[in-house]
Design an enzyme around this catalytic site. Structure first.
Site, PDB file in Angstrom:
ATOM      1  CG  HIS A 271      -2.181   1.035   1.030  1.00  0.00           C
ATOM      2  ND1 HIS A 271      -2.129   2.392   1.353  1.00  0.00           N
ATOM      3  CD2 HIS A 271      -3.189   0.818   0.613  1.00  0.00           C
ATOM      4  CE1 HIS A 271      -3.193   2.898   0.979  1.00  0.00           C
ATOM      5  NE2 HIS A 271      -4.112   1.894   0.771  1.00  0.00           N
ATOM      6  CG  ASP A 328      -8.488  -4.613  -3.130  1.00  0.00           C
ATOM      7  OD1 ASP A 328      -7.429  -3.552  -3.099  1.00  0.00           O
ATOM      8  OD2 ASP A 328      -9.476  -4.507  -3.129  1.00  0.00           O
TER       9      ASP A 328
END
Ligand code: SDX
Length: 393
Positions: A271, A328
């Protein structure tokens, strides 16, 4: 710049904007919506409450909640002539393409919403988008499988109505039990906003030109579609399936993910902002465990996901780069357990993110922000003359 889209909003070219909607501390793994830690939404999760909180800044009063819920019910239907558009798409059309096109088309059927100048007009536009995205998604799915459309049922709550529109058959109306309804609400809440991510920055950029809310959110759908962003939830399932089918072992996959030349990444990991655990991933892993147990599903992909996470969290390549599971990584396993087809996973992400997009579009308008106009570092040729074609050799 830090790699974000630089929105020049009167702060010179500092490359960032001010926002009061969502707070992230990437090092500490903190995420708060209007100051409320996301962990606190796990008790009796209510997506509609969070929509109001993100858009208007406070948890709704009973009257505000009742009025907004009634608007969502009232605005669930599509204009009948919008149905013809679904037939115009090829059967295997990607639902994200249909979603973006149909959200944009809403501005043709609700031109009065384009300005959304007054508070009441804006609330109506927000309610239309949050409600109709479900109907568009469900109709796109039903059209792709050649089944009749299930019209929204005004007696059903937000998630139940979506599941009804997706899965009811004339002989068997779909029933959504309480555990599933709460789990789905929490999944939508955990996707609802995430400050200046790629798709939200896109919505702000498009909205900064004065484009209407529907057009701005349609652009957000397109940005979310990418496999590095919202499309990652599909890529995670493909990765887990590939390992489950035996094409690659977990160890072989990890080796490829660490090899820059392989073009393979550990999807659902890493991320730009979180350099610690993505708090949403932790919560979604718990939702996955509880939901699969409740539904009595023994999904081998969950075990493979746990194994990948365990190996990665003890592998120097991932640890040194501070790569942890993101939102996700587990969401696809949950959606699969809910019976959502894989090609609809990112559509569900868009359903969850819709209130965040709306909130940022409104916040930027209220700020009177200037048009987004990123600058660049020019790396092209220095000045030189035009050469007529007959002298170019
Ligand atoms: C979302 O911004 C948001 O908030 C997004 C989001 C939201 O709610 O809106 O949180 C939703 O988009 C989550 C991310 C979903 N995408 C994926 O899971 C795809 C896999 N992840 C990566 O592609 C990547 O981690 C990103 C896209 C998420 C972040 O990309 P960055 O910040 O540009 O990181 P990078 O590509 O510069 O990687 C830094 C290093 C590189 O190695 P070095 O060059 O330093 O040696 O880490 C490596 C990368 O090769 N790396 C990975 C990796 N992610 C980064 N290596 C293997 N597998 C990965 N997943």
């Amino acid at each position: 710049t830090t790699g974000y889209i630089t929105l020049d909003q009167g702060y010179g070219n500092t490359g960032s904007c001010e926002s009061a909607i969502t707070y992230i501390d990437g090092d500490a793994g903190i995420l708060r919506y209007r100051g409320i830690p996301i962990e606190q939404f796990a008790n009796r999760p209510n997506f509609i409450e969070v929509c109001w909180l993100l858009i208007f800044g406070n948890l709704p009063t009973a009257a505000e909640y009742g009025d907004f819920s009634e608007r969502l019910t009232r605005h669930a239907m599509l204009n009948e002539s919008m149905k013809h558009h679904f037939q115009g798409f090829p059967t295997q059309a990607p639902p994200m393409a249909i979603l973006s096109a149909m959200i944009n088309a809403l501005s043709c059927f609700h031109p009065d919403m384009n300005g959304a100048d007054s508070d009441d007009q804006f609330i109506a536009a927000a309610a239309r988008l949050i409600s109709k995205i479900r109907t568009i998604a469900a109709f796109a799915h039903r059209s792709s499988i050649g089944r009749t459309y299930n019209y929204p049922n005004p007696k059903l709550l937000y998630v139940e109505n979506f599941m009804h529109m997706m899965f009811s058959e004339p002989h068997a109306p779909h029933e959504t039990d309480e555990i599933v309804r709460l789990a789905f609400n929490l999944v939508l809440i955990l996707h609802a906003d995430h400050e200046q991510n790629c798709s939200t920055s896109t919505v702000r950029m498009v909205g900064s030109s004065g484009a209407n809310l529907f057009a701005s959110c349609a652009a957000g759908v397109c940005a979310l579609w990418g496999p590095l962003h919202g499309g990652a939830n599909v890529a995670v399932l493909d990765m887990l399936e590939q390992i489950h089918q035996g094409d690659l072992s977990v160890e072989e996959y990890m080796r490829l993910a660490k090899d820059k030349n392989s073009g393979v990444r550990l999807m659902g990991f890493g991320h730009r902002v979180y350099k610690n655990f993505d708090p949403r991933a932790k919560m979604l892993q718990e939702v996955a465990e509880k939901l699969l147990k409740h539904l009595n599903i023994n999904d081998p992909l969950l075990e493979i996901g746990r194994r990948l996470e365990e190996i990665a969290l003890n592998d120097s390549y991932f640890v040194e780069r501070k790569l942890y599971p993101n939102v996700d990584f587990y969401s696809g396993i949950i959606l699969r357990a809910l019976g959502i087809p894989t090609n609809m996973f990112t559509v569900i992400f868009a359903m969850g993110r819709m209130p965040g997009w709306i909130a940022h579009w409104r916040e930027q308008n209220l700020q009177g922000a200037r048009i987004g106009r990123p600058r660049q570092i020019y790396t092209g040729p220095t000045e030189h003359d035009y050469v007529p074609r007959d002298q170019r050799g």
